[in-house]
Design a protein around this motif. Structure first.
Motif, PDB file in Angstrom:
ATOM      1  N   LEU A 120     -14.314 -48.840  29.008  1.00 58.55           N
ATOM      2  CA  LEU A 120     -13.274 -47.814  28.837  1.00 58.55           C
ATOM      3  C   LEU A 120     -13.372 -47.169  27.455  1.00 58.55           C
ATOM      4  CD1 LEU A 120     -10.192 -49.488  30.557  1.00 58.55           C
ATOM      5  CD2 LEU A 120     -11.240 -47.300  31.177  1.00 58.55           C
ATOM      6  N   LYS A 121     -13.622 -47.975  26.449  1.00 53.01           N
ATOM      7  CA  LYS A 121     -13.747 -47.421  25.095  1.00 53.01           C
ATOM      8  C   LYS A 121     -14.977 -46.522  24.966  1.00 53.01           C
ATOM      9  CE  LYS A 121     -11.228 -50.967  22.545  1.00 53.01           C
ATOM     10  NZ  LYS A 121     -11.323 -52.045  21.542  1.00 53.01           N
ATOM     11  N   LYS A 122     -16.067 -46.878  25.668  1.00 51.62           N
ATOM     12  CA  LYS A 122     -17.292 -46.073  25.591  1.00 51.62           C
ATOM     13  C   LYS A 122     -17.107 -44.678  26.187  1.00 51.62           C
ATOM     14  CE  LYS A 122     -20.911 -49.540  25.372  1.00 51.62           C
ATOM     15  NZ  LYS A 122     -22.054 -50.154  26.052  1.00 51.62           N
ATOM     16  N   CYS A 123     -16.231 -44.555  27.184  1.00 51.58           N
ATOM     17  CA  CYS A 123     -16.055 -43.239  27.814  1.00 51.58           C
ATOM     18  C   CYS A 123     -14.802 -42.522  27.287  1.00 51.58           C
ATOM     19  CB  CYS A 123     -16.017 -43.377  29.333  1.00 51.58           C
ATOM     20  SG  CYS A 123     -14.479 -44.020  29.999  1.00 51.58           S
ATOM     21  N   SER A 124     -14.285 -42.963  26.154  1.00 54.33           N
ATOM     22  CA  SER A 124     -13.056 -42.377  25.605  1.00 54.33           C
ATOM     23  C   SER A 124     -13.270 -41.833  24.200  1.00 54.33           C
ATOM     24  CB  SER A 124     -11.952 -43.443  25.543  1.00 54.33           C
ATOM     25  OG  SER A 124     -11.695 -43.975  26.807  1.00 54.33           O
ATOM     26  N   ASN A 125     -12.408 -40.922  23.817  1.00 50.59           N
ATOM     27  CA  ASN A 125     -12.332 -40.474  22.435  1.00 50.59           C
ATOM     28  C   ASN A 125     -11.415 -41.471  21.732  1.00 50.59           C
ATOM     29  OD1 ASN A 125     -11.741 -39.309  19.982  1.00 50.59           O
ATOM     30  ND2 ASN A 125     -10.896 -37.421  20.841  1.00 50.59           N
ATOM     31  N   LEU A 126     -11.963 -42.266  20.834  1.00 49.40           N
ATOM     32  CA  LEU A 126     -11.180 -43.317  20.186  1.00 49.40           C
ATOM     33  C   LEU A 126     -10.416 -42.834  18.956  1.00 49.40           C
ATOM     34  CD1 LEU A 126     -13.666 -46.315  20.515  1.00 49.40           C
ATOM     35  CD2 LEU A 126     -11.749 -45.685  22.001  1.00 49.40           C
ATOM     36  N   HIS A 127     -10.503 -41.539  18.672  1.00 51.40           N
ATOM     37  CA  HIS A 127      -9.797 -40.991  17.515  1.00 51.40           C
ATOM     38  C   HIS A 127      -9.033 -39.716  17.891  1.00 51.40           C
ATOM     39  CE1 HIS A 127     -11.928 -43.869  15.037  1.00 51.40           C
ATOM     40  NE2 HIS A 127     -13.048 -43.499  15.662  1.00 51.40           N
ATOM     41  N   PRO A 128      -8.140 -39.781  18.890  1.00 52.15           N
ATOM     42  CA  PRO A 128      -7.413 -38.568  19.282  1.00 52.15           C
ATOM     43  C   PRO A 128      -6.341 -38.222  18.249  1.00 52.15           C
ATOM     44  CG  PRO A 128      -6.519 -40.431  20.460  1.00 52.15           C
ATOM     45  CD  PRO A 128      -7.707 -40.941  19.680  1.00 52.15           C
ATOM     46  N   VAL A 129      -6.030 -36.958  18.162  1.00 48.38           N
ATOM     47  CA  VAL A 129      -4.931 -36.513  17.307  1.00 48.38           C
ATOM     48  C   VAL A 129      -3.636 -36.764  18.064  1.00 48.38           C
ATOM     49  CG1 VAL A 129      -3.905 -34.532  16.140  1.00 48.38           C
ATOM     50  CG2 VAL A 129      -6.381 -34.765  16.243  1.00 48.38           C
ATOM     51  N   THR A 130      -2.724 -37.483  17.448  1.00 49.03           N
ATOM     52  CA  THR A 130      -1.427 -37.771  18.069  1.00 49.03           C
ATOM     53  C   THR A 130      -0.322 -37.420  17.090  1.00 49.03           C
ATOM     54  OG1 THR A 130      -1.419 -40.063  17.277  1.00 49.03           O
ATOM     55  CG2 THR A 130      -2.371 -39.662  19.454  1.00 49.03           C
ATOM     56  N   VAL A 131       0.872 -37.231  17.618  1.00 49.38           N
ATOM     57  CA  VAL A 131       2.050 -36.988  16.780  1.00 49.38           C
ATOM     58  C   VAL A 131       3.185 -37.880  17.253  1.00 49.38           C
ATOM     59  CG1 VAL A 131       1.438 -34.608  16.196  1.00 49.38           C
ATOM     60  CG2 VAL A 131       2.811 -35.055  18.213  1.00 49.38           C
ATOM     61  N   ARG A 132       4.071 -38.217  16.353  1.00 53.52           N
ATOM     62  CA  ARG A 132       5.228 -39.044  16.675  1.00 53.52           C
ATOM     63  C   ARG A 132       6.360 -38.167  17.215  1.00 53.52           C
ATOM     64  NH1 ARG A 132       4.788 -44.148  14.700  1.00 53.52           N
ATOM     65  NH2 ARG A 132       3.228 -44.502  13.094  1.00 53.52           N
ATOM     66  N   ASP A 133       7.329 -38.814  17.853  1.00 56.39           N
ATOM     67  CA  ASP A 133       8.468 -38.095  18.432  1.00 56.39           C
ATOM     68  C   ASP A 133       9.231 -37.259  17.409  1.00 56.39           C
ATOM     69  OD1 ASP A 133       8.148 -38.834  21.035  1.00 56.39           O
ATOM     70  OD2 ASP A 133       9.609 -40.449  20.982  1.00 56.39           O
ATOM     71  N   ASP A 134       9.338 -37.738  16.187  1.00 58.68           N
ATOM     72  CA  ASP A 134      10.138 -37.035  15.184  1.00 58.68           C
ATOM     73  C   ASP A 134       9.331 -35.998  14.394  1.00 58.68           C
ATOM     74  OD1 ASP A 134       8.610 -38.897  13.851  1.00 58.68           O
ATOM     75  OD2 ASP A 134      10.240 -39.643  12.587  1.00 58.68           O
ATOM     76  N   PHE A 135       8.089 -35.740  14.832  1.00 63.02           N
ATOM     77  CA  PHE A 135       7.238 -34.732  14.200  1.00 63.02           C
ATOM     78  C   PHE A 135       7.813 -33.347  14.481  1.00 63.02           C
ATOM     79  CE2 PHE A 135       3.136 -32.447  13.619  1.00 63.02           C
ATOM     80  CZ  PHE A 135       2.730 -33.027  12.435  1.00 63.02           C
ATOM     81  N   PRO A 136       7.864 -32.450  13.492  1.00 59.54           N
ATOM     82  CA  PRO A 136       8.408 -31.104  13.733  1.00 59.54           C
ATOM     83  C   PRO A 136       7.582 -30.325  14.767  1.00 59.54           C
ATOM     84  CG  PRO A 136       8.177 -31.534  11.381  1.00 59.54           C
ATOM     85  CD  PRO A 136       7.485 -32.651  12.099  1.00 59.54           C
ATOM     86  N   LEU A 137       8.267 -29.669  15.696  1.00 60.81           N
ATOM     87  CA  LEU A 137       7.594 -28.911  16.745  1.00 60.81           C
ATOM     88  C   LEU A 137       6.717 -27.806  16.156  1.00 60.81           C
ATOM     89  CD1 LEU A 137       7.175 -28.406  19.762  1.00 60.81           C
ATOM     90  CD2 LEU A 137       9.115 -26.843  19.667  1.00 60.81           C
ATOM     91  N   GLN A 138       7.177 -27.159  15.084  1.00 63.22           N
ATOM     92  CA  GLN A 138       6.390 -26.091  14.471  1.00 63.22           C
ATOM     93  C   GLN A 138       5.019 -26.600  14.037  1.00 63.22           C
ATOM     94  OE1 GLN A 138       9.124 -24.844  11.378  1.00 63.22           O
ATOM     95  NE2 GLN A 138       9.612 -22.977  12.512  1.00 63.22           N
ATOM     96  N   SER A 139       4.979 -27.771  13.432  1.00 61.72           N
ATOM     97  CA  SER A 139       3.707 -28.341  12.972  1.00 61.72           C
ATOM     98  C   SER A 139       2.842 -28.773  14.146  1.00 61.72           C
ATOM     99  CB  SER A 139       3.970 -29.534  12.050  1.00 61.72           C
ATOM    100  OG  SER A 139       4.720 -29.126  10.933  1.00 61.72           O
ATOM    101  N   ALA A 140       3.453 -29.365  15.159  1.00 63.53           N
ATOM    102  CA  ALA A 140       2.702 -29.797  16.351  1.00 63.53           C
ATOM    103  C   ALA A 140       2.105 -28.593  17.062  1.00 63.53           C
ATOM    104  CB  ALA A 140       3.600 -30.592  17.294  1.00 63.53           C
ATOM    105  N   TYR A 141       2.865 -27.506  17.143  1.00 64.27           N
ATOM    106  CA  TYR A 141       2.385 -26.301  17.808  1.00 64.27           C
ATOM    107  C   TYR A 141       1.146 -25.775  17.089  1.00 64.27           C
ATOM    108  CZ  TYR A 141       2.304 -21.637  19.815  1.00 64.27           C
ATOM    109  OH  TYR A 141       1.915 -20.498  20.456  1.00 64.27           O
ATOM    110  N   GLN A 142       1.177 -25.757  15.754  1.00 59.15           N
ATOM    111  CA  GLN A 142       0.030 -25.285  14.981  1.00 59.15           C
ATOM    112  C   GLN A 142      -1.172 -26.210  15.159  1.00 59.15           C
ATOM    113  OE1 GLN A 142      -0.319 -22.391  13.338  1.00 59.15           O
ATOM    114  NE2 GLN A 142       1.635 -21.973  14.291  1.00 59.15           N
ATOM    115  N   LEU A 143      -0.909 -27.490  15.294  1.00 62.66           N
ATOM    116  CA  LEU A 143      -1.969 -28.481  15.427  1.00 62.66           C
ATOM    117  C   LEU A 143      -2.685 -28.382  16.764  1.00 62.66           C
ATOM    118  CD1 LEU A 143      -2.954 -30.840  13.638  1.00 62.66           C
ATOM    119  CD2 LEU A 143      -1.381 -32.310  14.887  1.00 62.66           C
ATOM    120  N   PHE A 144      -1.945 -28.149  17.854  1.00 60.97           N
ATOM    121  CA  PHE A 144      -2.501 -28.215  19.201  1.00 60.97           C
ATOM    122  C   PHE A 144      -2.711 -26.876  19.888  1.00 60.97           C
ATOM    123  CE2 PHE A 144      -0.500 -32.431  18.729  1.00 60.97           C
ATOM    124  CZ  PHE A 144      -1.623 -33.204  18.914  1.00 60.97           C
ATOM    125  N   LYS A 145      -2.328 -25.755  19.269  1.00 66.67           N
ATOM    126  CA  LYS A 145      -2.437 -24.482  19.998  1.00 66.67           C
ATOM    127  C   LYS A 145      -3.869 -24.052  20.182  1.00 66.67           C
ATOM    128  CE  LYS A 145      -2.093 -21.131  16.268  1.00 66.67           C
ATOM    129  NZ  LYS A 145      -1.415 -20.000  15.773  1.00 66.67           N
TER     130      LYS A 145
END
Length: 145
Positions: A120-145
């Motif tokens: 499973l680890k071999k077929c996965s990206n082991l370093h995905p970008v994640t955000v926490r629940d309390d992360f500001p939406l404005q910053s998350a939008y810029q990160l993932f758009k």
């Protein structure tokens, strides 16, 4: 005029409204591509836009059954790869170990080999970008758009 406003208020009183109903049907909140940075509402956090249904995850410990269960009944293209960890006091936490693409999981199933943590680890990206629940939406939008 007044009749339209009255109808909207009554409709919102009876149910969540069309926008919220569409979120429920599509199971994803809608963030338009045309928003400018200064048009995003301030103070909104990621948890405010996250769907209420639990995410479909692939567990490192569940092998073939876990992968099959995650893939069945949906057409999602990506799944968080998760592991369960315990604190010193015995409290269990689910942590993201990576991100799996559907095509890679399907290929792993077709191979007929035993599905292990390593495979499973071999077929996965082991370093995905994640955000926490309390992360500001404005910053998350810029990160993932």
């Amino acid at each position: 005029g007044f009749a339209t406003i009255f109808a909207v208020l009554m409709g919102n009183f009876i149910n969540h409204g069309l926008y919220h109903s569409l979120i429920d049907v599509q199971s994803t909140p809608y963030l338009p591509d045309t928003w400018q940075d200064n048009q995003l509402p301030p103070g909104i956090q990621v948890r405010d836009m996250r769907p209420q249904n639990p995410p479909i995850m692939v567990s490192l410990k569940q092998g073939r059954e876990g992968v099959e269960r995650a893939l069945e009944g949906n057409d999602f293209t990506g799944f968080p790869l998760v592991d369960e960890r315990s604190d010193a006091d015995g409290t269990k936490h689910v942590v993201v170990a990576g991100m799996c693409d559907r095509k890679d999981l399907e290929e792993l199933l077709r191979s007929g080999q035993e599905i292990t943590e390593v495979s499973l680890k071999k077929c996965s990206n082991l370093h995905p970008v994640t955000v926490r629940d309390d992360f500001p939406l404005q910053s998350a939008y810029q990160l993932f758009k």
